[in-house]
Motif scaffolding. Sequence first.
Motif, PDB file in Angstrom:
ATOM      1  N   GLN A   1     -36.849  86.899  30.317  1.00  0.00           N
ATOM      2  CA  GLN A   1     -35.796  87.575  31.084  1.00  0.00           C
ATOM      3  C   GLN A   1     -34.421  87.225  30.523  1.00  0.00           C
ATOM      4  O   GLN A   1     -33.585  88.105  30.279  1.00  0.00           O
TER       5      GLN A   1
ATOM      6  N   TYR B   1     -31.944  89.766  28.447  1.00  0.00           N
ATOM      7  CA  TYR B   1     -30.615  90.015  29.023  1.00  0.00           C
ATOM      8  C   TYR B   1     -29.516  89.694  28.011  1.00  0.00           C
ATOM      9  O   TYR B   1     -28.579  90.481  27.818  1.00  0.00           O
TER      10      TYR B   1
ATOM     11  N   PHE C   1     -30.497  95.167  36.207  1.00  0.00           N
ATOM     12  CA  PHE C   1     -31.341  94.040  35.801  1.00  0.00           C
ATOM     13  C   PHE C   1     -31.083  92.783  36.626  1.00  0.00           C
ATOM     14  O   PHE C   1     -32.022  92.120  37.088  1.00  0.00           O
ATOM     15  N   ARG C   2     -29.849  92.454  36.838  1.00  0.00           N
ATOM     16  CA  ARG C   2     -29.521  91.182  37.503  1.00  0.00           C
ATOM     17  C   ARG C   2     -29.799  91.217  39.001  1.00  0.00           C
ATOM     18  O   ARG C   2     -29.772  90.166  39.648  1.00  0.00           O
TER      19      ARG C   2
ATOM     20  N   GLN D   1     -30.021  93.742  27.032  1.00  0.00           N
ATOM     21  CA  GLN D   1     -29.815  94.491  28.279  1.00  0.00           C
ATOM     22  C   GLN D   1     -28.393  94.994  28.451  1.00  0.00           C
ATOM     23  O   GLN D   1     -28.182  96.156  28.852  1.00  0.00           O
TER      24      GLN D   1
END
Length: 356
Positions: free
Chosen positions: A316, A320, A350-351, A324
């Motif tokens: 992740q 990111y 995403f966050r 991302q």
Amino acid sequence: MTTSKTDFYYEIRKDVEKYPDAWNLNVYSGRTTGKTYGALCYCMDHNIKFIFLKRTKEDVELLLSGNSDFSPFKSINRDRHINVQAFKVYKSYIGGFAYADADGKKNGDWLGYIVDLGAVARVKGFDMSDCDIMIFDEFIPQPWERINPKEGRAILSLYMTVSRDREMRGRPALQLWCLANPETINNPWFREMKLTDNAVDLEMSGEEYKYIEDRGILLHKIKMSKEFTDAMQEMKIMKAMKGTEWADSTIGEGFIFDDFSNIGKRSLKGFKCQLELIYRRDHWYIYQNDDGEWYCCRSRATPALGTFDLSKDNDQRKFYAEYQIDLRQECTDGRMMFQSYEMYNIIVNFRKYFKL
């Protein structure tokens, strides 16, 4: 203006009869279409004990406050000349609906129970297996509500607690009716059930129903009659708010606040696979062409820049940091398309879903 109620309001009976094998009904529309009214009337008319599910303990406490103005039975009591009220079953955690006598006291058996998503965890061993239908009222949260992103899992957990082993004992499956106004397609229940893309398909098709037969799940976007919308538009508040987002969402049938402009199908001719994302056991592939355009889809290929498993914290963070932010900008600039809304939502927001 005099209108006939039966011409305007939704009857869940029609969905139950049309899709008898559906265990989960997801019904949404603009306000004042009588979704909750129809669901409760159906249970009463068929002598079905139900669970009325609200999101929070505070929602339940409001129903149990003794003020009948907050009761979903207020209109039903008026129309049917009855007196159904909410009573406490256990502290302020669990309540129930029952007929009330002239003194306001409970008179007869419970018609249904009132619980919130955390009630069963707080009161161990409470048995609601005599209920055949669970009604989740307002399953799509309002934009200003703060919600647990894992709310969908909590709904499933409660469902299993109530359902227990009823099917193994030869009883029909517990039915779960989810009712709401279509505030956003990106809601916890749709995400948990992987219904987001089905709802987008329904939205873009212009149809009213989508029945996922192999899963026994119905999506019903209620289409309002012209008579209903005309009557609504004659209301003073609707005239005052004409042309605003609020008015459109109140009368509208779909998810008007959601943007589907990045969703569509593209030919992969001229595209090369750059990245693979694994999200909740789904594999997504991100392609780029020589013109710098991007496309995310399920078409399998070997990624040139690597695979990221979003169930892993390190992947992740790496995705990111390395990709991302740039991909989100490509979306904003209209240079990235997605086969499904769920893919788009994860990249853009995403966050919201991953603690970095």
